[in-house]
Design a protein around this motif. Sequence first.
Motif, PDB file in Angstrom:
ATOM      1  N   GLY A 136       1.025  -1.237   0.209  1.00 36.39           N
ATOM      2  CA  GLY A 136       0.022   0.182   0.321  1.00 36.39           C
ATOM      3  C   GLY A 136       0.870   1.627  -0.038  1.00 36.39           C
ATOM      4  N   TYR A 137       1.710   1.327   1.059  1.00 36.35           N
ATOM      5  CA  TYR A 137       2.825   2.266   0.678  1.00 36.35           C
ATOM      6  C   TYR A 137       3.500   2.486  -0.765  1.00 36.35           C
ATOM      7  CZ  TYR A 137       3.120   3.380   6.420  1.00 36.35           C
ATOM      8  OH  TYR A 137       2.545   3.262   7.107  1.00 36.35           O
ATOM      9  N   GLU A 138       3.860   1.275  -1.394  1.00 41.80           N
ATOM     10  CA  GLU A 138       4.928   1.538  -2.363  1.00 41.80           C
ATOM     11  C   GLU A 138       3.804   2.564  -3.868  1.00 41.80           C
ATOM     12  OE1 GLU A 138       5.604  -2.308  -3.127  1.00 41.80           O
ATOM     13  OE2 GLU A 138       7.310  -2.520  -1.853  1.00 41.80           O
ATOM     14  N   TYR A 139       1.881   1.444  -3.538  1.00 38.90           N
ATOM     15  CA  TYR A 139       1.690   2.565  -4.526  1.00 38.90           C
ATOM     16  C   TYR A 139       0.824   3.502  -4.242  1.00 38.90           C
ATOM     17  CZ  TYR A 139      -3.000   2.303  -7.113  1.00 38.90           C
ATOM     18  OH  TYR A 139      -4.057   2.818  -7.750  1.00 38.90           O
ATOM     19  N   LEU A 140       1.228   4.276  -2.811  1.00 42.84           N
ATOM     20  CA  LEU A 140       0.828   5.324  -2.880  1.00 42.84           C
ATOM     21  C   LEU A 140       1.629   6.616  -3.048  1.00 42.84           C
ATOM     22  CD1 LEU A 140      -1.020   7.658  -1.370  1.00 42.84           C
ATOM     23  CD2 LEU A 140      -0.260   6.917   0.938  1.00 42.84           C
ATOM     24  N   ASP A 141       2.911   5.625  -2.455  1.00 44.62           N
ATOM     25  CA  ASP A 141       3.824   6.540  -3.155  1.00 44.62           C
ATOM     26  C   ASP A 141       3.764   7.234  -4.373  1.00 44.62           C
ATOM     27  OD1 ASP A 141       6.411   8.224  -1.643  1.00 44.62           O
ATOM     28  OD2 ASP A 141       7.559   6.472  -3.244  1.00 44.62           O
ATOM     29  N   LEU A 142       3.765   6.445  -5.028  1.00 44.95           N
ATOM     30  CA  LEU A 142       3.922   6.013  -7.100  1.00 44.95           C
ATOM     31  C   LEU A 142       3.401   7.399  -7.278  1.00 44.95           C
ATOM     32  CD1 LEU A 142       4.699   5.168  -9.648  1.00 44.95           C
ATOM     33  CD2 LEU A 142       2.881   3.600  -9.721  1.00 44.95           C
ATOM     34  N   HIS A 143       1.610   7.571  -6.422  1.00 44.96           N
ATOM     35  CA  HIS A 143       0.691   8.367  -6.589  1.00 44.96           C
ATOM     36  C   HIS A 143       0.997  10.335  -5.811  1.00 44.96           C
ATOM     37  CE1 HIS A 143      -0.600   6.209 -10.805  1.00 44.96           C
ATOM     38  NE2 HIS A 143      -0.657   5.597  -9.756  1.00 44.96           N
ATOM     39  N   LYS A 144       1.642  10.098  -5.312  1.00 43.37           N
ATOM     40  CA  LYS A 144       1.368  10.565  -3.676  1.00 43.37           C
ATOM     41  C   LYS A 144       1.383  12.099  -3.930  1.00 43.37           C
ATOM     42  CE  LYS A 144       3.118  11.615   1.120  1.00 43.37           C
ATOM     43  NZ  LYS A 144       3.118  13.729   0.203  1.00 43.37           N
ATOM     44  N   GLU A 145       2.255  12.652  -5.062  1.00 44.19           N
ATOM     45  CA  GLU A 145       2.629  14.228  -5.605  1.00 44.19           C
ATOM     46  C   GLU A 145       1.282  14.699  -6.366  1.00 44.19           C
ATOM     47  OE1 GLU A 145       4.648  17.734  -6.360  1.00 44.19           O
ATOM     48  OE2 GLU A 145       6.281  15.620  -6.031  1.00 44.19           O
ATOM     49  N   ALA A 146       0.353  13.624  -7.207  1.00 44.80           N
ATOM     50  CA  ALA A 146      -0.984  13.491  -8.044  1.00 44.80           C
ATOM     51  C   ALA A 146      -1.950  13.953  -6.223  1.00 44.80           C
ATOM     52  CB  ALA A 146      -1.095  12.555  -8.513  1.00 44.80           C
ATOM     53  N   ILE A 147      -2.393  12.855  -5.690  1.00 48.82           N
ATOM     54  CA  ILE A 147      -3.384  13.012  -4.359  1.00 48.82           C
ATOM     55  C   ILE A 147      -2.849  14.402  -3.503  1.00 48.82           C
ATOM     56  CG2 ILE A 147      -3.968  11.903  -2.569  1.00 48.82           C
ATOM     57  CD1 ILE A 147      -2.451   9.142  -3.471  1.00 48.82           C
ATOM     58  N   ASP A 148      -2.260  14.770  -3.377  1.00 44.90           N
ATOM     59  CA  ASP A 148      -1.142  16.191  -2.516  1.00 44.90           C
ATOM     60  C   ASP A 148      -2.072  17.125  -3.493  1.00 44.90           C
ATOM     61  OD1 ASP A 148      -0.358  15.404  -0.431  1.00 44.90           O
ATOM     62  OD2 ASP A 148       2.128  15.520  -1.593  1.00 44.90           O
TER      63      ASP A 148
END
Length: 257
Positions: free
Chosen positions: A88-100
């Motif tokens: 979950g962390y790895e998937y989130l990290d891939l898209h974190k900037e977009a989610i921010d």
Amino acid sequence: MSEITEKQLVLPALYMMAKSDNGFISTSDLISQLTTVMHPTGIDAQILAKRKDTHFSQKVRNLKSHDTLVKLEYATDYENGFKLTQKGYEYLDLHKEAIDYLLQDEFNYEDVKTAFDDISSSGKNKVLPIKEVISEGRLVTRNVQVRERSTRLRDIAIEHFTCNGVISCHCCGFNFPIFYGLKYGKNCIEIHHVKPIFQYEENTFEQVVENALENLLPVCPNCHRVIHKNHIGSESMSLFINEMKTHTPLNLSQPAR
């Protein structure tokens, strides 16, 4: 407008887990925090018949009852909520900037839902947000690519919307150089993103620009603030612009005396 889907809630749910202690969040806290950052409207904000839940909060509960995040291996069941897994962390990290970008820029709810659909469909491909640059050089991000491409898009938009050397607020008509003179009024216009803008891995920046210009507007800081504060999205933007043009209280084309 349709109800939000569990698919659209996956990334924001992981995002909230990552911000919590040890990656754990209770279902009730997840509902509260997602409601605060996503601002559900329409049917999602309505209370279900004979229930205390809204359509939105029930969808969040379904992430638990349907084991949506567990089946994806992004989280485990933990007490009365979820605990983020390494996957979950790895998937989130891939898209974190977009989610921010989506959750902190006060976009319209329906546009945010659509954007989460698009990001989810991109799988493991990197999605680069193209952010609003309020004025020259003012963009807070550690990502050099995001900063450079966001600034380039602003410059292209200003050139696109400038006619005979003049660029005014598309909503109220305010023109900085006319009102303040070129000495003080140059480069003060802001560029509003009507919808979230991203560059997907398979697209060139030129392709992004071609599509993005349809979702950009030159605006003054006052109109820009009102748009974001009221979450005026693509569906209601035309109405807002018409209202501003028909009863703007000041003659903003005249310089101050």
